[in-house]
Design an enzyme around this catalytic site. Structure first.
Site, PDB file in Angstrom:
ATOM      1  N   GLY A  64       0.789  -1.228   0.000  1.00 48.53           N
ATOM      2  CA  GLY A  64       0.000   0.000   0.000  1.00 48.53           C
ATOM      3  C   GLY A  64       0.819   1.276   0.000  1.00 48.53           C
ATOM      4  N   SER A  65       2.037   1.229  -0.556  1.00 47.47           N
ATOM      5  CA  SER A  65       2.819   2.470  -0.589  1.00 47.47           C
ATOM      6  C   SER A  65       2.173   3.487  -1.539  1.00 47.47           C
ATOM      7  CB  SER A  65       4.272   2.207  -0.983  1.00 47.47           C
ATOM      8  OG  SER A  65       4.377   1.760  -2.307  1.00 47.47           O
ATOM      9  N   ASN A  66       1.523   3.006  -2.582  1.00 47.45           N
ATOM     10  CA  ASN A  66       0.812   3.940  -3.475  1.00 47.45           C
ATOM     11  C   ASN A  66      -0.437   4.503  -2.806  1.00 47.45           C
ATOM     12  OD1 ASN A  66       2.160   4.085  -6.251  1.00 47.45           O
ATOM     13  ND2 ASN A  66       2.285   1.921  -5.719  1.00 47.45           N
ATOM     14  N   HIS A 110      -5.756  -8.943  -8.346  1.00 45.76           N
ATOM     15  CA  HIS A 110      -6.841  -9.850  -8.737  1.00 45.76           C
ATOM     16  C   HIS A 110      -7.409  -9.319 -10.056  1.00 45.76           C
ATOM     17  CE1 HIS A 110     -10.719 -12.032  -8.252  1.00 45.76           C
ATOM     18  NE2 HIS A 110     -11.258 -10.909  -8.661  1.00 45.76           N
ATOM     19  N   ILE A 111      -7.488 -10.177 -11.064  1.00 45.46           N
ATOM     20  CA  ILE A 111      -7.991  -9.724 -12.364  1.00 45.46           C
ATOM     21  C   ILE A 111      -9.500  -9.540 -12.280  1.00 45.46           C
ATOM     22  CG2 ILE A 111      -8.252 -10.328 -14.803  1.00 45.46           C
ATOM     23  CD1 ILE A 111      -5.639 -12.001 -14.442  1.00 45.46           C
ATOM     24  N   ASN A 120      -6.009   1.871 -13.219  1.00 44.30           N
ATOM     25  CA  ASN A 120      -4.987   0.918 -12.784  1.00 44.30           C
ATOM     26  C   ASN A 120      -3.594   1.529 -12.911  1.00 44.30           C
ATOM     27  OD1 ASN A 120      -3.926  -1.640 -11.957  1.00 44.30           O
ATOM     28  ND2 ASN A 120      -3.441  -2.098 -14.101  1.00 44.30           N
ATOM     29  N   HIS A 160       0.340   0.411 -13.319  1.00 51.27           N
ATOM     30  CA  HIS A 160       1.129  -0.775 -13.674  1.00 51.27           C
ATOM     31  C   HIS A 160       2.590  -0.380 -13.889  1.00 51.27           C
ATOM     32  CE1 HIS A 160       2.068  -4.712 -15.074  1.00 51.27           C
ATOM     33  NE2 HIS A 160       2.519  -4.256 -16.225  1.00 51.27           N
ATOM     34  N   ASP A 196      -3.681  -5.261 -17.608  1.00 51.23           N
ATOM     35  CA  ASP A 196      -2.749  -4.145 -17.777  1.00 51.23           C
ATOM     36  C   ASP A 196      -2.826  -3.547 -19.183  1.00 51.23           C
ATOM     37  OD1 ASP A 196      -1.888  -4.489 -15.138  1.00 51.23           O
ATOM     38  OD2 ASP A 196      -0.520  -6.069 -15.740  1.00 51.23           O
ATOM     39  N   GLU A 227       6.171   5.840  -9.356  1.00 48.61           N
ATOM     40  CA  GLU A 227       4.738   5.503  -9.290  1.00 48.61           C
ATOM     41  C   GLU A 227       3.978   6.441  -8.365  1.00 48.61           C
ATOM     42  OE1 GLU A 227       4.083   0.772  -9.890  1.00 48.61           O
ATOM     43  OE2 GLU A 227       4.609   1.423  -7.898  1.00 48.61           O
TER      44      GLU A 227
END
Ligand code: GRF
Length: 196
Positions: free
Chosen positions: A13-15, A96-97, A112, A114, A155, A184
């Site tokens: 969870g750094s983003n 999870h897709i 998303n 990536h 992605d 990011e």
């Protein structure tokens, strides 16, 4: 108008933290209505709780145990997310897709992040794959993208932003990943600032 976000995570969870910090610092006009994880041990859930944000753990295993497929999981996920009426759903390290059972409820609303440039290295091992390609002399840089998620392709989707990340001769996966994370965090916040 302050954007309502639901952030989906699976890990560190750094983003997510970058988003929280940007909101607290007044750089991002948004509120996080919910942080949801498919992994109970995701450290991002602790980050959210510390910031006073509602959290939810949505486990896949009970669905498998009951012989229900991932579409059932995704349908319930959509219901949970919808309850929070988000303007944007941010996949920040969500591993999870998502099927159309989820995505059809949120057209052009799922974003998303990536760690690769468009068309390169989809999937969970993008950093390793980029380093291997560099070592084979196939590329000399990699990058980050933020894109919309229109369908079940992994992605892929309309690109909102990209950033280049150089690869150095002495890079390890860990060193490259650390450099990519820093990029990011910045790119994700900048992209969310631009969303209308
Ligand atoms: C990031 O590299 C993101 O691009 C990828 O998963 C990682 C999540 O990192 N999809 P964190 O959980 O935000 O620290």
């Amino acid at each position: 108008m302050t954007a309502r976000l639901v952030v989906l995570i699976s890990g560190n969870g750094s983003n997510l933290q970058a988003i929280i910090d940007a909101i607290v610092n007044g750089q991002l006009d948004a509120e996080i209505a919910l942080v949801l994880s498919n992994r109970k041990a995701a450290f991002g859930l602790e980050r959210a709780k510390k910031a006073g944000i509602a959290t939810h753990y949505h486990a896949l295993k009970p669905y498998h145990d009951q012989g229900r497929d991932r579409c059932a999981y995704d349908a319930d996920l959509a219901t949970i997310v919808q309850t929070h009426q988000p303007d944007w759903i941010v996949l920040a390290g969500w591993m999870h897709i998502l099927s159309n059972e989820f995505l059809r409820h949120f057209p052009n609303r799922v974003v998303n992040l990536h760690p690769a440039l468009p068309g390169q290295f989809p999937g969970a091992h993008a950093v390793e794959d980029a380093l291997t390609a560099y070592q084979r002399g196939e590329i000399n840089h990699t990058g980050i993208m933020v894109h919309l998620v229109p369908d079940e392709r992994v992605d892929e989707g309309p690109v909102l932003a990209t950033a280049i990340v150089p690869i150095h001769p002495d890079d390890t996966v860990e060193r490259l990943a650390a450099r990519m994370h820093a990029v990011e965090h910045k790119l994700l916040v900048e992209t969310l600032q631009q969303l209308k």
